[in-house]
Design a protein around this motif. Structure first.
Motif, PDB file in Angstrom:
ATOM      1  N   ASP A   1       0.852  -1.190   0.000  1.00 41.25           N
ATOM      2  CA  ASP A   1       0.000   0.000   0.000  1.00 41.25           C
ATOM      3  C   ASP A   1       0.887   1.238   0.000  1.00 41.25           C
ATOM      4  OD1 ASP A   1      -2.371  -1.472   0.136  1.00 41.25           O
ATOM      5  OD2 ASP A   1      -2.214  -1.622   2.321  1.00 41.25           O
ATOM      6  N   VAL A   2       0.506   2.228  -0.788  1.00 37.47           N
ATOM      7  CA  VAL A   2       1.253   3.478  -0.833  1.00 37.47           C
ATOM      8  C   VAL A   2       1.200   4.127   0.549  1.00 37.47           C
ATOM      9  CG1 VAL A   2       1.362   5.784  -1.856  1.00 37.47           C
ATOM     10  CG2 VAL A   2       0.804   3.805  -3.282  1.00 37.47           C
ATOM     11  N   SER A   3       2.349   4.591   1.017  1.00 34.85           N
ATOM     12  CA  SER A   3       2.457   5.217   2.336  1.00 34.85           C
ATOM     13  C   SER A   3       2.737   6.705   2.184  1.00 34.85           C
ATOM     14  CB  SER A   3       3.597   4.570   3.127  1.00 34.85           C
ATOM     15  OG  SER A   3       3.820   5.267   4.332  1.00 34.85           O
ATOM     16  N   ASP A   4       2.205   7.475   3.111  1.00 39.33           N
ATOM     17  CA  ASP A   4       2.506   8.910   3.128  1.00 39.33           C
ATOM     18  C   ASP A   4       3.227   9.277   4.427  1.00 39.33           C
ATOM     19  OD1 ASP A   4       0.448   8.686   4.925  1.00 39.33           O
ATOM     20  OD2 ASP A   4      -0.852  10.140   3.966  1.00 39.33           O
ATOM     21  N   ALA A   5       4.038   8.345   4.953  1.00 41.75           N
ATOM     22  CA  ALA A   5       4.740   8.554   6.217  1.00 41.75           C
ATOM     23  C   ALA A   5       5.658   9.782   6.157  1.00 41.75           C
ATOM     24  CB  ALA A   5       5.555   7.317   6.579  1.00 41.75           C
ATOM     25  N   PHE A   6       6.296   9.999   5.017  1.00 38.05           N
ATOM     26  CA  PHE A   6       7.095  11.195   4.770  1.00 38.05           C
ATOM     27  C   PHE A   6       7.247  11.339   3.269  1.00 38.05           C
ATOM     28  CE2 PHE A   6      10.163   7.759   5.238  1.00 38.05           C
ATOM     29  CZ  PHE A   6      11.042   7.961   4.181  1.00 38.05           C
ATOM     30  N   THR A   7       7.770  12.444   2.823  1.00 38.16           N
ATOM     31  CA  THR A   7       7.960  12.677   1.390  1.00 38.16           C
ATOM     32  C   THR A   7       9.346  12.184   0.994  1.00 38.16           C
ATOM     33  OG1 THR A   7       6.534  14.616   1.475  1.00 38.16           O
ATOM     34  CG2 THR A   7       7.981  14.407  -0.443  1.00 38.16           C
ATOM     35  N   PRO A   8       9.413  11.135   0.161  1.00 39.24           N
ATOM     36  CA  PRO A   8      10.713  10.603  -0.245  1.00 39.24           C
ATOM     37  C   PRO A   8      11.367  11.487  -1.311  1.00 39.24           C
ATOM     38  CG  PRO A   8       8.977   9.398  -1.337  1.00 39.24           C
ATOM     39  CD  PRO A   8       8.311  10.382  -0.408  1.00 39.24           C
ATOM     40  N   SER A   9      12.614  11.214  -1.592  1.00 43.17           N
ATOM     41  CA  SER A   9      13.333  11.926  -2.647  1.00 43.17           C
ATOM     42  C   SER A   9      12.664  11.695  -3.994  1.00 43.17           C
ATOM     43  CB  SER A   9      14.784  11.436  -2.709  1.00 43.17           C
ATOM     44  OG  SER A   9      15.436  11.658  -1.488  1.00 43.17           O
ATOM     45  N   GLN A  10      12.881  12.616  -4.917  1.00 45.49           N
ATOM     46  CA  GLN A  10      12.311  12.486  -6.255  1.00 45.49           C
ATOM     47  C   GLN A  10      12.751  11.166  -6.877  1.00 45.49           C
ATOM     48  OE1 GLN A  10      13.222  15.737  -8.870  1.00 45.49           O
ATOM     49  NE2 GLN A  10      11.927  14.964 -10.491  1.00 45.49           N
ATOM     50  N   GLY A  11      11.811  10.483  -7.503  1.00 39.34           N
ATOM     51  CA  GLY A  11      12.082   9.201  -8.133  1.00 39.34           C
ATOM     52  C   GLY A  11      11.944   8.004  -7.205  1.00 39.34           C
ATOM     53  N   GLU A  12      11.648   8.255  -5.930  1.00 39.31           N
ATOM     54  CA  GLU A  12      11.467   7.171  -4.970  1.00 39.31           C
ATOM     55  C   GLU A  12      10.023   7.142  -4.493  1.00 39.31           C
ATOM     56  OE1 GLU A  12      14.215   7.795  -1.783  1.00 39.31           O
ATOM     57  OE2 GLU A  12      15.940   7.221  -2.995  1.00 39.31           O
ATOM     58  N   GLY A  13       9.604   6.033  -3.947  1.00 38.16           N
ATOM     59  CA  GLY A  13       8.260   5.895  -3.402  1.00 38.16           C
ATOM     60  C   GLY A  13       8.297   5.090  -2.119  1.00 38.16           C
ATOM     61  N   LEU A  14       7.268   5.225  -1.333  1.00 36.43           N
ATOM     62  CA  LEU A  14       7.148   4.484  -0.078  1.00 36.43           C
ATOM     63  C   LEU A  14       5.980   3.526  -0.161  1.00 36.43           C
ATOM     64  CD1 LEU A  14       7.380   7.451   2.453  1.00 36.43           C
ATOM     65  CD2 LEU A  14       9.249   5.982   1.687  1.00 36.43           C
ATOM     66  N   VAL A  15       6.165   2.306   0.323  1.00 39.73           N
ATOM     67  CA  VAL A  15       5.059   1.360   0.431  1.00 39.73           C
ATOM     68  C   VAL A  15       5.092   0.737   1.817  1.00 39.73           C
ATOM     69  CG1 VAL A  15       4.985   0.816  -2.030  1.00 39.73           C
ATOM     70  CG2 VAL A  15       6.331  -0.614  -0.511  1.00 39.73           C
ATOM     71  N   GLU A  16       3.935   0.315   2.285  1.00 41.09           N
ATOM     72  CA  GLU A  16       3.820  -0.403   3.545  1.00 41.09           C
ATOM     73  C   GLU A  16       3.456  -1.845   3.239  1.00 41.09           C
ATOM     74  OE1 GLU A  16       1.455   1.247   6.707  1.00 41.09           O
ATOM     75  OE2 GLU A  16       1.675   3.250   5.850  1.00 41.09           O
TER      76      GLU A  16
END
Length: 68
Positions: A38-53
């Protein structure tokens, strides 16, 4: 890269969430890891990166599959 080119380390596709939509961990041909979750919004990652849980159990299953 197509999903068919990845080695699935977790899940068997027979669970309650169907073939492809569960959180999973995959290994690429070069040995790197791809995580589906699931897409996470825990913090804003660097450009070109994404966060998932992903659930802890999925990560533990992936570690077992890698023999560690």
């Amino acid at each position: 890269m197509a999903r068919e080119e990845l080695t699935r380390l977790t899940g068997n596709g027979n669970g309650t969430c169907g073939e492809d939509d569960c959180p999973n961990v995959y290994r690429t041909a070069s040995g790197s890891i791809v995580v589906q979750g699931d897409v996470s919004d825990a913090f804003t990652p660097s450009q070109g990166e994404g966060l998932v849980e992903i659930p802890e159990g999925v990560l533990r299953e992936a570690v077992r599959a890698l023999g560690r």
